[in-house]
Design a protein around this motif. Structure first.
Motif, mmCIF file in Angstrom:
data_model
loop_
_atom_site.group_PDB
_atom_site.id
_atom_site.type_symbol
_atom_site.label_atom_id
_atom_site.label_comp_id
_atom_site.label_asym_id
_atom_site.label_seq_id
_atom_site.Cartn_x
_atom_site.Cartn_y
_atom_site.Cartn_z
ATOM 1 N N HIS A 1 34.110 30.742 10.492
ATOM 2 C CA HIS A 1 35.507 30.417 10.766
ATOM 3 C C HIS A 1 36.072 31.271 11.908
ATOM 4 O O HIS A 1 36.507 30.744 12.924
ATOM 5 N N TRP B 1 28.129 16.374 4.626
ATOM 6 C CA TRP B 1 28.077 17.822 4.765
ATOM 7 C C TRP B 1 26.661 18.337 4.649
ATOM 8 O O TRP B 1 25.759 17.631 4.218
ATOM 9 N N GLU C 1 38.495 23.514 5.839
ATOM 10 C CA GLU C 1 39.091 22.280 5.326
ATOM 11 C C GLU C 1 39.665 22.523 3.934
ATOM 12 O O GLU C 1 40.768 22.110 3.625
ATOM 13 N N ARG C 2 38.872 23.195 3.094
ATOM 14 C CA ARG C 2 39.353 23.530 1.752
ATOM 15 C C ARG C 2 38.474 24.602 1.150
ATOM 16 O O ARG C 2 37.331 24.808 1.559
ATOM 17 N N LYS D 1 30.822 18.185 7.459
ATOM 18 C CA LYS D 1 31.269 19.533 7.118
ATOM 19 C C LYS D 1 30.080 20.458 6.860
ATOM 20 O O LYS D 1 28.968 20.022 6.584
ATOM 21 N N GLU E 1 38.156 17.530 11.103
ATOM 22 C CA GLU E 1 38.457 16.292 10.391
ATOM 23 C C GLU E 1 37.705 15.118 11.006
ATOM 24 O O GLU E 1 37.635 14.978 12.229
#
Length: 129
Positions: free
Chosen positions: A31, A15, A39-40, A59, A55
């Motif tokens: 986003h 990331w 993702e979270r 990131k 995925e």
């Protein structure tokens, strides 16, 4: 010059972190507008954090906190590949996001332009032809 050692054989990009002033504004940009999936989302040491990305790919980590963000003029930029540069420019214009620099075509197989995220970081959108 560094030699290709054992550690390079095991490295994988996970990331890139951007410290942001307003997580909701940055999340809306990355986003909703650019389309990176969330993702979270979690809290760590009192800071809100969101991991965005597809995925199996590196990131983008957004951290909102009291630490001052890296200044945009430090040279940090984030780049993404798009299928159509013209379509991306048109969609961003609908969102009121101006092109900060470009489009630039350094060779016949590449075109790109830059926009700014809510903190002023450059985001490069590139099309390989």
């Amino acid at each position: 010059m560094y030699s290709k050692g054992w550690i390079m054989m095991e490295l994988t990009m996970n990331w890139i972190t951007l410290r942001v002033r307003n997580l909701e504004a940055s999340l809306d940009f990355y986003h909703r507008i650019l389309g990176l999936p969330v993702e979270r989302r979690f809290e760590s040491r009192g800071k809100q954090i969101v991991m965005l990305g597809i995925e199996g790919q590196p990131k983008l980590e957004l951290i909102e906190g009291s630490d001052p963000p890296v200044k945009p003029e430090c040279g940090v930029s984030v780049g993404f590949e798009v299928a159509s540069l013209d379509k991306a420019m048109a969609e961003l214009a609908k969102e009121g996001i101006p092109v900060a620099r470009g489009p630039i075509a350094p060779n016949p197989s590449l075109r790109f332009f830059y926009i700014l995220d809510p903190d002023g970081f450059e985001v490069q959108l590139a099309e390989h032809m």
